[in-house]
Scaffold this motif. Structure first.
Motif, mmCIF file in Angstrom:
data_model
loop_
_atom_site.group_PDB
_atom_site.id
_atom_site.type_symbol
_atom_site.label_atom_id
_atom_site.label_comp_id
_atom_site.label_asym_id
_atom_site.label_seq_id
_atom_site.Cartn_x
_atom_site.Cartn_y
_atom_site.Cartn_z
ATOM 1 N N LEU A 190 -14.775 -0.955 -40.288
ATOM 2 C CA LEU A 190 -15.267 -0.645 -41.622
ATOM 3 C C LEU A 190 -14.330 0.373 -42.265
ATOM 4 O O LEU A 190 -14.000 1.395 -41.651
ATOM 5 N N LEU A 191 -13.874 0.069 -43.473
ATOM 6 C CA LEU A 191 -13.029 0.993 -44.239
ATOM 7 C C LEU A 191 -13.622 1.162 -45.625
ATOM 8 O O LEU A 191 -14.035 0.185 -46.256
ATOM 9 N N TYR A 192 -13.664 2.403 -46.097
ATOM 10 C CA TYR A 192 -14.185 2.692 -47.437
ATOM 11 C C TYR A 192 -13.180 3.558 -48.183
ATOM 12 O O TYR A 192 -12.900 4.688 -47.781
ATOM 13 N N ASP A 193 -12.604 2.993 -49.243
ATOM 14 C CA ASP A 193 -11.717 3.724 -50.140
ATOM 15 C C ASP A 193 -12.571 4.214 -51.304
ATOM 16 O O ASP A 193 -12.972 3.437 -52.177
ATOM 17 N N ILE A 194 -12.858 5.501 -51.320
ATOM 18 C CA ILE A 194 -13.810 6.044 -52.286
ATOM 19 C C ILE A 194 -13.270 5.963 -53.710
ATOM 20 O O ILE A 194 -13.989 5.608 -54.646
ATOM 21 N N ILE A 195 -11.993 6.265 -53.898
ATOM 22 C CA ILE A 195 -11.425 6.276 -55.248
ATOM 23 C C ILE A 195 -11.458 4.879 -55.857
ATOM 24 O O ILE A 195 -11.792 4.699 -57.030
ATOM 25 N N ARG A 196 -11.140 3.851 -55.071
ATOM 26 C CA ARG A 196 -11.175 2.466 -55.560
ATOM 27 C C ARG A 196 -12.589 1.901 -55.573
ATOM 28 O O ARG A 196 -12.821 0.841 -56.147
ATOM 29 N N ASP A 197 -13.531 2.583 -54.927
ATOM 30 C CA ASP A 197 -14.868 2.040 -54.691
ATOM 31 C C ASP A 197 -14.739 0.671 -54.019
ATOM 32 O O ASP A 197 -15.253 -0.343 -54.483
ATOM 33 N N PHE A 198 -14.042 0.670 -52.887
ATOM 34 C CA PHE A 198 -13.637 -0.564 -52.212
ATOM 35 C C PHE A 198 -13.983 -0.452 -50.730
ATOM 36 O O PHE A 198 -13.599 0.513 -50.064
ATOM 37 N N ILE A 199 -14.737 -1.428 -50.226
ATOM 38 C CA ILE A 199 -15.169 -1.429 -48.831
ATOM 39 C C ILE A 199 -14.659 -2.690 -48.142
ATOM 40 O O ILE A 199 -14.694 -3.783 -48.719
ATOM 41 N N VAL A 200 -14.170 -2.538 -46.914
ATOM 42 C CA VAL A 200 -13.741 -3.670 -46.093
ATOM 43 C C VAL A 200 -14.524 -3.645 -44.789
ATOM 44 O O VAL A 200 -14.597 -2.607 -44.122
ATOM 45 N N ILE A 201 -15.121 -4.778 -44.431
ATOM 46 C CA ILE A 201 -15.769 -4.951 -43.129
ATOM 47 C C ILE A 201 -15.087 -6.141 -42.473
ATOM 48 O O ILE A 201 -15.142 -7.260 -43.005
ATOM 49 N N ALA A 202 -14.395 -5.934 -41.356
ATOM 50 C CA ALA A 202 -13.581 -6.984 -40.738
ATOM 51 C C ALA A 202 -13.975 -7.181 -39.283
ATOM 52 O O ALA A 202 -14.038 -6.218 -38.512
ATOM 53 N N ASN A 203 -14.218 -8.435 -38.910
ATOM 54 C CA ASN A 203 -14.552 -8.771 -37.531
ATOM 55 C C ASN A 203 -13.302 -9.224 -36.785
ATOM 56 O O ASN A 203 -12.358 -9.742 -37.381
ATOM 57 N N ASN A 204 -13.296 -9.030 -35.470
ATOM 58 C CA ASN A 204 -12.167 -9.482 -34.663
ATOM 59 C C ASN A 204 -12.164 -11.005 -34.563
ATOM 60 O O ASN A 204 -13.123 -11.675 -34.943
ATOM 61 N N LYS A 205 -11.081 -11.562 -34.030
ATOM 62 C CA LYS A 205 -10.932 -13.019 -34.006
ATOM 63 C C LYS A 205 -11.485 -13.665 -32.746
ATOM 64 O O LYS A 205 -11.329 -14.868 -32.551
ATOM 65 N N TYR A 206 -12.130 -12.879 -31.878
ATOM 66 C CA TYR A 206 -12.604 -13.417 -30.607
ATOM 67 C C TYR A 206 -14.120 -13.557 -30.538
ATOM 68 O O TYR A 206 -14.637 -14.028 -29.539
ATOM 69 N N GLN A 207 -14.835 -13.138 -31.567
ATOM 70 C CA GLN A 207 -16.295 -13.055 -31.496
ATOM 71 C C GLN A 207 -16.709 -12.197 -30.304
ATOM 72 O O GLN A 207 -17.679 -12.475 -29.599
ATOM 73 N N ALA A 208 -15.933 -11.137 -30.063
ATOM 74 C CA ALA A 208 -16.194 -10.272 -28.919
ATOM 75 C C ALA A 208 -17.250 -9.218 -29.219
ATOM 76 O O ALA A 208 -17.676 -8.501 -28.328
ATOM 77 N N SER A 209 -17.666 -9.091 -30.462
ATOM 78 C CA SER A 209 -18.726 -8.145 -30.806
ATOM 79 C C SER A 209 -19.686 -8.826 -31.767
ATOM 80 O O SER A 209 -19.263 -9.492 -32.707
ATOM 81 N N ASN A 210 -20.985 -8.681 -31.495
ATOM 82 C CA ASN A 210 -21.980 -9.270 -32.379
ATOM 83 C C ASN A 210 -21.995 -8.536 -33.711
ATOM 84 O O ASN A 210 -21.884 -7.313 -33.759
#
Length: 347
Positions: free
Chosen positions: A93-113
């Protein structure tokens, strides 16, 4: 791990600009974040990592940074495509406050629910379906009966659907972005299957085994377990995983096998043969009527039902005294239900 992301924070953003509100305090207003393995905030950027990063495909990262710092550094230096440079068993999870921009990225293995639900201007992300019901008392999600019907027909839930209406799985390689309140979805690591003719089967099998061992080595390098185990049935898939593990781990591997004494079907002899042949430490684990009491724990751990939910495997995992375990689950799917193997034999 639970994350609640508010989708409308324009007033909070103005408050941050006017009062120079620290990033962490602002993020607490914008995000409710618990359970991260790594957390970092500096200069208006907040990052959190659930799980572990194994590898970074960029020479720009200084040594000595922890995972959440790596994410922030790559974002500052490589832009929005930073996710493509990271490999591991993680949810970022990344949150750029100035841009008001959030990224939520999952890995490519489905290794975490990971599950996600958008409701009442809140983006609710969790690794537990139970939390969507517990923490939304006023308007909890309802049962998706069409998804349940699909499960009863196919043995699994189709694509990203779950048993709860509107709650979606975060599939492998999925990126969810929230840009000034607008939610978009994309994929950062699409896998292509290019079938190329070859003339030497042995060389291709050697290449596949090398790739498989490299994957185990990457895992061992990051986790550094003192002992390694394997859920070994003696069948093709788990035996292959066990054999490849013995080639890269510098100590004997503990082989755990469920033993059904007195039952018509018992794989202990096959598993023992593989373990002995490749220098393993064999642990038969008897399974009896008393072990049916583990059913409640297995259902709670799995949450989403799947046809292959195995009580004996759950019992093995609970009783095994090693910090890391190999297994053969997914072998059928990896080989396309064994279709390529048939092609090998035909060749």
């Amino acid at each position: 791990m639970k994350v609640w992301v508010s989708l409308n924070s324009h007033q909070l953003l103005e408050k941050w600009h006017q009062n120079d509100m620290p990033a962490f305090d602002f993020a607490q207003d914008r995000l409710a974040l618990t359970g991260a393995d790594d957390f970092y905030q500096q200069d208006g950027i907040v990052t959190a990592v659930f799980g572990k990063i194994f590898k970074v495909n960029s020479p720009k990262v200084p040594t000595g940074l922890f995972d959440a710092q790596i994410v922030a550094h790559l974002y500052r230096n490589c832009g929005d495509d930073f996710v493509k440079l990271i490999d591991g068993h993680h949810l970022i999870l990344l949150y750029d406050i100035i841009r008001d921009f959030i990224v939520i990225a999952n890995n490519k293995y489905q290794a975490s629910n990971g599950y996600i639900w958008e409701s009442n201007d809140i983006l609710h992300i969790s690794n537990s379906l139970e939390s969507f019901v517990k923490h939304n008392d006023s308007c909890p999600p309802t049962t998706d009966w069409k998804a349940v019907s699909g499960y009863l027909s196919n043995g699994f839930f189709m694509t990203e659907r779950t048993i709860l209406d509107g709650v979606k799985k975060l599939l492998p390689s999925v990126i969810v972005t929230v840009d000034k309140g607008t939610v978009t979805w994309c994929n950062h690591a699409a896998i292509s299957f290019n079938r190329v003719a070859f003339s030497n089967v042995d060389s291709q099998i050697d290449r596949y085994e090398g790739l498989y061992r490299a994957g185990i080595e990457t895992f061992l390098e990051k986790e550094r377990p003192q002992e390694l185990g394997c859920l070994l049935s003696g069948g093709h898939d788990s035996s292959f995983a066990f054999i490849q593990g013995t080639k890269v781990f510098n100590k004997p591997i503990h082989a755990y096998t469920v033993s059904f004494k007195g039952w018509k079907f018992d794989e202990e002899s096959y598993a023992r043969e593989i373990s002995n042949k490749f220098g393993g430490i064999f642990h038969p684990v008897p399974f009896g009527p008393q072990d049916l009491d583990w059913t409640v724990g297995m259902v709670r751990a799995v949450e989403e039902p799947v046809v292959s939910s195995s009580l004996p495997i759950y019992v093995l995992a609970k009783k095994a005294e090693v910090p890391a375990m190999l297994g053969g689950d997914g072998g059928d799917t990896l080989w396309g239900e064994y279709y390529p193997v048939v092609e090998f034999h035909r060749f």
